[in-house]
Design a protein around this motif. Structure first.
Motif, PDB file in Angstrom:
ATOM      1  N   MET A   1      15.349  18.553  84.565  1.00  0.00           N
ATOM      2  CA  MET A   1      15.246  18.930  83.151  1.00  0.00           C
ATOM      3  C   MET A   1      15.272  17.709  82.227  1.00  0.00           C
ATOM      4  O   MET A   1      15.064  17.838  81.027  1.00  0.00           O
ATOM      5  N   GLY A   2      15.540  16.537  82.755  1.00  0.00           N
ATOM      6  CA  GLY A   2      15.581  15.363  81.902  1.00  0.00           C
ATOM      7  C   GLY A   2      16.924  15.223  81.212  1.00  0.00           C
ATOM      8  O   GLY A   2      17.882  15.937  81.490  1.00  0.00           O
ATOM      9  N   TRP A   4      19.746  15.436  78.367  1.00  0.00           N
ATOM     10  CA  TRP A   4      20.120  16.433  77.364  1.00  0.00           C
ATOM     11  C   TRP A   4      20.289  15.748  76.007  1.00  0.00           C
ATOM     12  O   TRP A   4      20.881  14.674  75.904  1.00  0.00           O
ATOM     13  N   ASP A   5      19.769  16.400  74.985  1.00  0.00           N
ATOM     14  CA  ASP A   5      19.865  15.895  73.613  1.00  0.00           C
ATOM     15  C   ASP A   5      21.046  16.601  72.938  1.00  0.00           C
ATOM     16  O   ASP A   5      21.016  17.829  72.745  1.00  0.00           O
ATOM     17  N   ARG A   8      20.388  18.883  69.894  1.00  0.00           N
ATOM     18  CA  ARG A   8      19.880  20.236  70.154  1.00  0.00           C
ATOM     19  C   ARG A   8      21.020  21.173  70.527  1.00  0.00           C
ATOM     20  O   ARG A   8      21.042  22.344  70.114  1.00  0.00           O
ATOM     21  N   LEU A  42      14.551  22.678  72.825  1.00  0.00           N
ATOM     22  CA  LEU A  42      15.540  22.990  73.849  1.00  0.00           C
ATOM     23  C   LEU A  42      15.008  24.075  74.784  1.00  0.00           C
ATOM     24  O   LEU A  42      15.219  24.010  76.006  1.00  0.00           O
ATOM     25  N   ARG A  44      11.907  24.653  75.552  1.00  0.00           N
ATOM     26  CA  ARG A  44      10.910  24.046  76.442  1.00  0.00           C
ATOM     27  C   ARG A  44      11.603  23.256  77.546  1.00  0.00           C
ATOM     28  O   ARG A  44      11.168  23.287  78.704  1.00  0.00           O
ATOM     29  N   GLN A  45      12.671  22.558  77.201  1.00  0.00           N
ATOM     30  CA  GLN A  45      13.381  21.776  78.208  1.00  0.00           C
ATOM     31  C   GLN A  45      14.012  22.681  79.264  1.00  0.00           C
ATOM     32  O   GLN A  45      13.956  22.400  80.465  1.00  0.00           O
TER      33      GLN A  45
END
Length: 308
Positions: A1-2, A4-5, A8, A42, A44-45
């Motif tokens: 998922m890459g 996390w921001d 968001r 978020l 989309r992630q």
């Protein structure tokens, strides 16, 4: 998922608590479209919708609640870290390990810690008792962050240690009760040149005693060897000899011997603080040093340091 921001996740939490995108935007000082963009990114992630209509409001989907449940733990931990870091940077949190000799603990360190417990309760001070010359070795080894020691000769022990004078502690002389000079006006240290002396076998205190006597023009004859002040004063009271005693060691103590000041000679020992070079500006360390300076100033003035 890459990656996390966190922004968001904070936006998702605000929408859940406020119930509408508009209200969440007002709380976060964002535009409604900005909130919607963060939620869409978020989704989309994660690969699943984050919001669903609920009357005139919105609510989190099951996938969003799963994300938020874990996000709350992360955000809560980060907020606690931010608060702790802010306290650290203001010298109000953290830990400082202090190595100090016994009389410095009782006369200087304990009053400073008492002040800190009221003014900065999240700042922990851990005390390690050690002989005055041992504190610098503990400091150099990284076992303590701050040392209270005694200066012998010029202040300074090499490029790795930064020493700063803290207190000039007057030295009084302890005499046996009934000693021929116990009530002598204008007593001088040289008057005791022929007396048997009591002091330690090694370390700063031996050097301080010998230096004070050398300044008075004689070499003290050591009749007995001791380093503990209770033992030294007991031996003096029993008539076994005389001794120089630092005023810090007598604070709050009822001495069994006769203790006389030596205003004409003014012998002193110098108490210093020592830190590793490069750490002296660490906020918690600076806070402890500042409180020690306040206490030392009060002791020098003969007053009682106030808490708070």
């Amino acid at each position: 998922m890459g990656d996390w921001d966190l922004r968001r996740l904070r936006v998702l939490r605000a929408v859940d608590e406020c119930g509408t995108v508009t209200a969440a935007a007002e709380r976060l000082h964002l535009s409604p479209s900005g909130v919607s963009q963060q939620i869409s990114a978020l989704a989309r992630q994660v690969g699943a919708p984050m919001l669903e209509p609920y009357g005139r409001r919105v609510r989190l989907t099951p996938a969003a609640r799963l994300v938020l449940r874990h996000a709350e733990l992360v955000l809560g931990q980060l907020e606690r870290a931010e608060a702790e870091l802010a306290g650290y940077l203001h010298g109000e949190a953290g830990e400082v390990r202090v190595g100090a000799f016994a009389t410095a603990i009782g006369g200087l360190l304990v009053p400073a810690v008492a002040r800190l417990r009221e003014a900065a309760p999240r700042l922990t001070v851990r005390v390690v008792e050690a002989e005055a010359d041992e504190t610098v070795r503990l400091l150099a080894a990284g076992d303590v962050d701050l040392g209270l020691s005694l200066a012998v000769g010029p202040v300074g022990r090499g490029p790795g240690i930064v020493e700063t004078p803290l207190l000039s502690d007057p030295l009084d002389v302890a005499l046996p009760p009934g000693h021929r000079l116990a009530a002598s006006p204008g007593l001088r240290l040289a008057d005791l040149a022929e007396e048997p002396w009591i002091y330690g076998a090694a370390g700063p205190w031996r050097e301080i005693t010998r230096e004070a006597c050398a300044q008075a023009g004689f070499v003290p004859e050591r009749a007995h060897t001791a380093a503990d002040w209770t033992a030294i004063l007991a031996m003096v009271a029993a008539g076994l000899g005389v001794a120089l005693v630092p005023r810090l060691a007598l604070a709050g103590r009822r001495a069994p011997a006769v203790v006389r000041a030596l205003p004409a000679d003014l012998p002193t020992r110098r108490v210093v603080t020592a830190v590793r070079a490069g750490t002296e500006r660490t906020p918690p360390l600076r806070r402890v040093l500042a409180e020690l300076a306040v206490v030392a100033s009060a002791v020098s003035a003969g007053g009682t340091v106030q808490h708070g």
